[in-house]
Write a protein that holds these residues in place. Structure first.
Motif, mmCIF file in Angstrom:
data_model
loop_
_atom_site.group_PDB
_atom_site.id
_atom_site.type_symbol
_atom_site.label_atom_id
_atom_site.label_comp_id
_atom_site.label_asym_id
_atom_site.label_seq_id
_atom_site.Cartn_x
_atom_site.Cartn_y
_atom_site.Cartn_z
ATOM 1 N N THR A 79 37.306 45.882 38.616
ATOM 2 C CA THR A 79 38.497 45.446 37.884
ATOM 3 C C THR A 79 39.654 45.186 38.833
ATOM 4 O O THR A 79 40.370 44.178 38.711
ATOM 5 C CB THR A 79 38.896 46.496 36.833
ATOM 6 N N ARG A 80 39.853 46.073 39.814
ATOM 7 C CA ARG A 80 40.922 45.871 40.791
ATOM 8 C C ARG A 80 40.695 44.605 41.608
ATOM 9 O O ARG A 80 41.619 43.830 41.858
ATOM 10 C CB ARG A 80 41.005 47.080 41.728
ATOM 11 N N PHE A 81 39.441 44.414 42.046
ATOM 12 C CA PHE A 81 39.103 43.225 42.829
ATOM 13 C C PHE A 81 39.360 41.961 42.013
ATOM 14 O O PHE A 81 39.971 41.000 42.493
ATOM 15 C CB PHE A 81 37.626 43.295 43.249
ATOM 16 N N PHE A 82 38.910 41.955 40.776
ATOM 17 C CA PHE A 82 39.047 40.764 39.935
ATOM 18 C C PHE A 82 40.511 40.473 39.632
ATOM 19 O O PHE A 82 40.955 39.313 39.689
ATOM 20 C CB PHE A 82 38.266 40.965 38.635
ATOM 21 N N LYS A 83 41.283 41.504 39.332
ATOM 22 C CA LYS A 83 42.694 41.298 39.021
ATOM 23 C C LYS A 83 43.468 40.820 40.246
ATOM 24 O O LYS A 83 44.371 39.982 40.132
ATOM 25 C CB LYS A 83 43.306 42.589 38.482
ATOM 26 N N ARG A 84 43.096 41.331 41.421
ATOM 27 C CA ARG A 84 43.752 40.876 42.643
ATOM 28 C C ARG A 84 43.494 39.391 42.882
ATOM 29 O O ARG A 84 44.353 38.663 43.370
ATOM 30 C CB ARG A 84 43.250 41.700 43.837
ATOM 31 N N GLY A 85 42.300 38.924 42.513
ATOM 32 C CA GLY A 85 41.942 37.529 42.759
ATOM 33 C C GLY A 85 42.394 36.564 41.689
ATOM 34 O O GLY A 85 42.589 35.372 41.970
ATOM 35 N N THR A 86 42.568 37.046 40.456
ATOM 36 C CA THR A 86 42.864 36.139 39.344
ATOM 37 C C THR A 86 44.180 36.433 38.636
ATOM 38 O O THR A 86 44.673 35.589 37.876
ATOM 39 C CB THR A 86 41.747 36.190 38.278
ATOM 40 N N GLY A 87 44.728 37.621 38.849
ATOM 41 C CA GLY A 87 45.949 37.991 38.147
ATOM 42 C C GLY A 87 45.710 38.555 36.765
ATOM 43 O O GLY A 87 46.661 38.827 36.025
ATOM 44 N N MET A 88 44.438 38.730 36.374
ATOM 45 C CA MET A 88 44.128 39.304 35.072
ATOM 46 C C MET A 88 42.888 40.186 35.178
ATOM 47 O O MET A 88 42.109 40.074 36.125
ATOM 48 C CB MET A 88 43.932 38.219 34.009
ATOM 49 N N THR A 89 42.715 41.062 34.213
ATOM 50 C CA THR A 89 41.542 41.927 34.205
ATOM 51 C C THR A 89 40.317 41.137 33.751
ATOM 52 O O THR A 89 40.449 40.084 33.107
ATOM 53 C CB THR A 89 41.743 43.105 33.247
ATOM 54 N N PRO A 90 39.109 41.639 34.055
ATOM 55 C CA PRO A 90 37.899 40.960 33.544
ATOM 56 C C PRO A 90 37.902 40.833 32.024
ATOM 57 O O PRO A 90 37.485 39.805 31.485
ATOM 58 C CB PRO A 90 36.767 41.871 34.042
ATOM 59 N N LYS A 91 38.377 41.858 31.335
ATOM 60 C CA LYS A 91 38.408 41.804 29.868
ATOM 61 C C LYS A 91 39.329 40.700 29.378
ATOM 62 O O LYS A 91 38.975 39.917 28.485
ATOM 63 C CB LYS A 91 38.863 43.155 29.311
ATOM 64 N N ALA A 92 40.511 40.598 29.982
ATOM 65 C CA ALA A 92 41.456 39.553 29.569
ATOM 66 C C ALA A 92 40.910 38.170 29.891
ATOM 67 O O ALA A 92 41.078 37.225 29.110
ATOM 68 C CB ALA A 92 42.798 39.768 30.272
#
Length: 292
Positions: free
Chosen positions: A272-285
């Motif tokens: 989740t941290r990795f994904f949010k750092r790369g996209t600005g949003m959580t995987p769920k969002a």
């Protein structure tokens, strides 16, 4: 003056879609730049252009040419290219990410045509019509909003780009080809590194480990990655992980924990941290946005 390295022309952010290809009309981007796409290159993307109407002054590697429609142009990754289109040029540009190019090479002997920086005239209707129909179908499928991401859209896009590749190969057999010039040693290392990423990224290998397999130091690998792509070796690995995460969240019904495990994360919170750092949003969002 250094040749800029882009994702799509004028963009340096991550590949902007969970799909492994991008399709747009030539006018959509070229009109914004007065029909002049200045010389640039891509680290891990290639182009297929189909010109229906108009003219283009073309730079493709060391080659320069004036080309009348109808015609098709193939631009492999890392090849410097630029276009000056006549106003109101009509046609499409299909951009293919490296993982899909590798898949096409595995499936189709005819995918060898994608390795040549070349242009092919389509003087006869029997040549231009089938290719144009396939590209129209690909464009329509690309722009269609999938029903929850599970309605066969990805499979249809893949089938269409395979058909486009075979049609391009048929044209190339009968036309003069302009072989791509050989890679220098740095480009050879980059190509091998990107192949290693494609086969290992879900294991999240250490960069020194991959560099040792290439027979170079991790510092040398980082230097050539930055010189040829504008990104570090680790950033290239992370970009592939992020792309696959987007694809799994878009096109599968796996839980976020399952996607995390499949991509080599020891804990979903790390993913989740990795994904949010790369996209600005959580995987769920991200998943919920795609299903809105």
């Amino acid at each position: 003056m250094p040749i800029p390295i882009y994702q799509l022309y004028g963009e340096t952010r991550h590949w902007p879609t969970p799909d492994l290809l991008h399709c747009e009309t030539i006018a959509e981007r070229s009109r914004l730049h007065a029909w002049h796409i200045r010389p640039h290159r891509h680290a891990d993307l290639m182009h297929l252009l189909l010109l229906r109407e108009g003219e283009v002054a073309l730079r493709l590697g060391e080659m320069e040419a004036a080309l009348d429609a109808p015609a098709t142009i193939c631009v492999p990754a890392t090849v410097v290219h630029g276009f000056r289109f006549s106003p109101q040029t009509q046609g499409h540009i299909v951009t293919i990410a490296r993982p899909l190019v590798e898949h096409l090479r595995e499936r189709l002997p005819q995918a060898e045509v994608l390795d040549d920086a070349a242009h092919y005239p389509l003087a006869e209707q029997a040549e231009s019509t089938p290719l144009a129909q396939l590209v129209d179908a690909l464009d329509a499928e690309y722009r269609r909003t999938p029903a929850g991401g599970h309605d066969g859209r990805e499979a249809m896009l893949q089938a269409l780009i395979e058909s486009v590749t075979i049609q391009l190969w048929r044209r190339a057999r009968r036309r003069r080809r302009f072989p791509r010039t050989g890679h220098d040693r740095g480009e050879q290392h980059l190509d091998r590194y990107q192949t290693l990423i494609e086969t290992r990224f879900t294991r999240q290998p250490a960069i020194p480990e991959l560099a040792a397999e290439l027979g170079i130091s991790d510092a040398h690998l980082n230097d050539l990655c930055r010189r040829l792509t504008g990104h570090s070796a680790l950033q290239l690995l992370h970009a592939r992980l992020l792309l696959e995460a987007k694809r799994q969240l878009t096109y599968t019904q796996q839980s976020i924990a399952q996607v995390s495990e499949r991509l080599g994360f020891s804990e979903p919170t790390y993913f989740t941290r990795f994904f949010k750092r790369g996209t600005g949003m959580t995987p769920k969002a991200f998943r919920q946005r795609g299903s809105d």
